[in-house]
Motif scaffolding. Structure first.
Motif, PDB file in Angstrom:
ATOM      1  N   ILE A 165      52.113  46.064  47.654  1.00  0.00           N
ATOM      2  CA  ILE A 165      50.688  45.761  47.682  1.00  0.00           C
ATOM      3  C   ILE A 165      50.530  44.310  48.102  1.00  0.00           C
ATOM      4  O   ILE A 165      51.139  43.421  47.499  1.00  0.00           O
ATOM      5  N   PRO A 166      49.725  44.038  49.131  1.00  0.00           N
ATOM      6  CA  PRO A 166      49.609  42.661  49.639  1.00  0.00           C
ATOM      7  C   PRO A 166      49.140  41.684  48.562  1.00  0.00           C
ATOM      8  O   PRO A 166      48.331  42.021  47.692  1.00  0.00           O
ATOM      9  N   HIS A 167      49.680  40.496  48.634  1.00  0.00           N
ATOM     10  CA  HIS A 167      49.280  39.412  47.736  1.00  0.00           C
ATOM     11  C   HIS A 167      47.810  39.069  47.949  1.00  0.00           C
ATOM     12  O   HIS A 167      47.323  39.017  49.067  1.00  0.00           O
ATOM     13  N   SER A 168      47.079  38.845  46.857  1.00  0.00           N
ATOM     14  CA  SER A 168      45.661  38.496  46.952  1.00  0.00           C
ATOM     15  C   SER A 168      45.332  37.390  45.964  1.00  0.00           C
ATOM     16  O   SER A 168      45.883  37.345  44.854  1.00  0.00           O
ATOM     17  N   ARG A 169      44.428  36.520  46.362  1.00  0.00           N
ATOM     18  CA  ARG A 169      43.938  35.473  45.463  1.00  0.00           C
ATOM     19  C   ARG A 169      42.533  35.794  44.945  1.00  0.00           C
ATOM     20  O   ARG A 169      41.959  35.014  44.182  1.00  0.00           O
ATOM     21  N   GLU A 170      41.992  36.944  45.350  1.00  0.00           N
ATOM     22  CA  GLU A 170      40.641  37.311  44.954  1.00  0.00           C
ATOM     23  C   GLU A 170      40.582  37.688  43.482  1.00  0.00           C
ATOM     24  O   GLU A 170      41.506  38.320  42.953  1.00  0.00           O
ATOM     25  N   ILE A 171      39.491  37.334  42.840  1.00  0.00           N
ATOM     26  CA  ILE A 171      39.317  37.636  41.428  1.00  0.00           C
ATOM     27  C   ILE A 171      39.335  39.145  41.197  1.00  0.00           C
ATOM     28  O   ILE A 171      38.740  39.914  41.951  1.00  0.00           O
ATOM     29  N   GLY A 172      40.086  39.566  40.184  1.00  0.00           N
ATOM     30  CA  GLY A 172      40.185  40.981  39.860  1.00  0.00           C
ATOM     31  C   GLY A 172      41.262  41.727  40.622  1.00  0.00           C
ATOM     32  O   GLY A 172      41.592  42.867  40.278  1.00  0.00           O
ATOM     33  N   GLU A 173      41.833  41.111  41.659  1.00  0.00           N
ATOM     34  CA  GLU A 173      42.913  41.741  42.413  1.00  0.00           C
ATOM     35  C   GLU A 173      44.257  41.161  41.966  1.00  0.00           C
ATOM     36  O   GLU A 173      44.309  40.280  41.106  1.00  0.00           O
ATOM     37  N   PHE A 174      45.348  41.659  42.563  1.00  0.00           N
ATOM     38  CA  PHE A 174      46.676  41.272  42.104  1.00  0.00           C
ATOM     39  C   PHE A 174      47.362  40.318  43.081  1.00  0.00           C
ATOM     40  O   PHE A 174      47.303  40.501  44.295  1.00  0.00           O
ATOM     41  N   LYS A 175      47.998  39.326  42.515  1.00  0.00           N
ATOM     42  CA  LYS A 175      48.815  38.410  43.309  1.00  0.00           C
ATOM     43  C   LYS A 175      50.289  38.692  43.035  1.00  0.00           C
ATOM     44  O   LYS A 175      50.646  39.242  41.981  1.00  0.00           O
TER      45      LYS A 175
END
Length: 232
Positions: A165-175
């Motif tokens: 799953i791609p890295h994300s910095r968005e709130i509520g998503e997964f890094k």
């Protein structure tokens, strides 16, 4: 302080009756907090290759924004600055959700002794916790890993997932907090996980500087009751 901070933001956009109505519209009777540690043998350092550590970005902050969308700007600012001042805002979100409930005996004692008690909404806390747990279940289903090394509330370490799953910095998503080898170790009084220089688990913080599982370095200690009947 956490309750006062978040409530002051909510109060800017919602009346108290509106806040209570929102809480009562988002309720569950119970909740499940995820926690899992891999099997381990006492005294043996284990290594897991090709591990991914996924961690949710502001899980509780995201849920509060969903409940109170008019507060999005203020809560997002807190999320973006969550690590400032020794994680003050990050702790604020965690403590606020925790304070939606209260220990029954402590609350009964305060009421019996005419002490002030805060407003609590335990069913809303169940709702929030279950939403976070469901997001973790969805992540697991997407990853389809070979093995689960560690899961705790809103983060998981898995080995060799079929899908990344791609890295994300968005709130509520997964890094993606980490990718690589993960070491685990269990002693008679603690269990820890090490990825890179970071150590997680229940080993006292003051002892972690003496541990490096990558080089086989561990500590052993005993626990005892002191003269005040406290564990040391």
């Amino acid at each position: 302080q956490a309750v006062k901070k978040i409530n002051s933001i909510i109060k800017k956009h919602y009346t108290n009756d509106e806040k209570i109505e929102i809480f009562h519209k988002h309720e569950n009777d119970k909740s499940t907090i995820l926690h899992h540690t891999c099997e381990s043998t006492e005294g043996v350092i284990q290594i897991y290759h090709d591990c991914y550590y996924y961690d949710a970005n502001g899980a509780y902050a995201s849920e509060l924004i969903k409940l109170f969308p008019k507060c999005q700007d203020d809560l997002t600012y807190m999320f973006e600055h969550r690590h400032d001042d020794n994680n003050k805002f990050k702790n604020c979100f965690n403590f606020y959700v925790g304070c939606l409930t209260q220990n029954d005996k402590k609350r009964e004692y305060k009421i019996a002794h005419n002490q002030d008690v805060r407003e609590i909404y335990p069913k809303t806390r169940h709702y929030i916790v279950n939403n976070v747990t469901e997001s973790m279940h969805r992540l697991y289903q997407q990853l389809k890993p070979k093995y689960i090394v560690y899961i705790n509330t809103d983060g998981m370490i898995v080995q060799t997932p079929k899908n990344i799953i791609p890295h994300s910095r968005e709130i509520g998503e997964f890094k993606i907090e980490y990718h690589g080898d993960v070491y685990t170790y269990r002693d008679k009084n603690y269990i820890i996980f090490q990825y890179g220089d970071e150590i997680k688990g229940n080993l006292p913080l003051e002892l972690r500087k003496h541990v490096d599982l990558r080089t086989g370095k561990v500590v052993h200690y005993d626990r005892y009751l002191d003269e005040n009947n406290l564990f040391r």
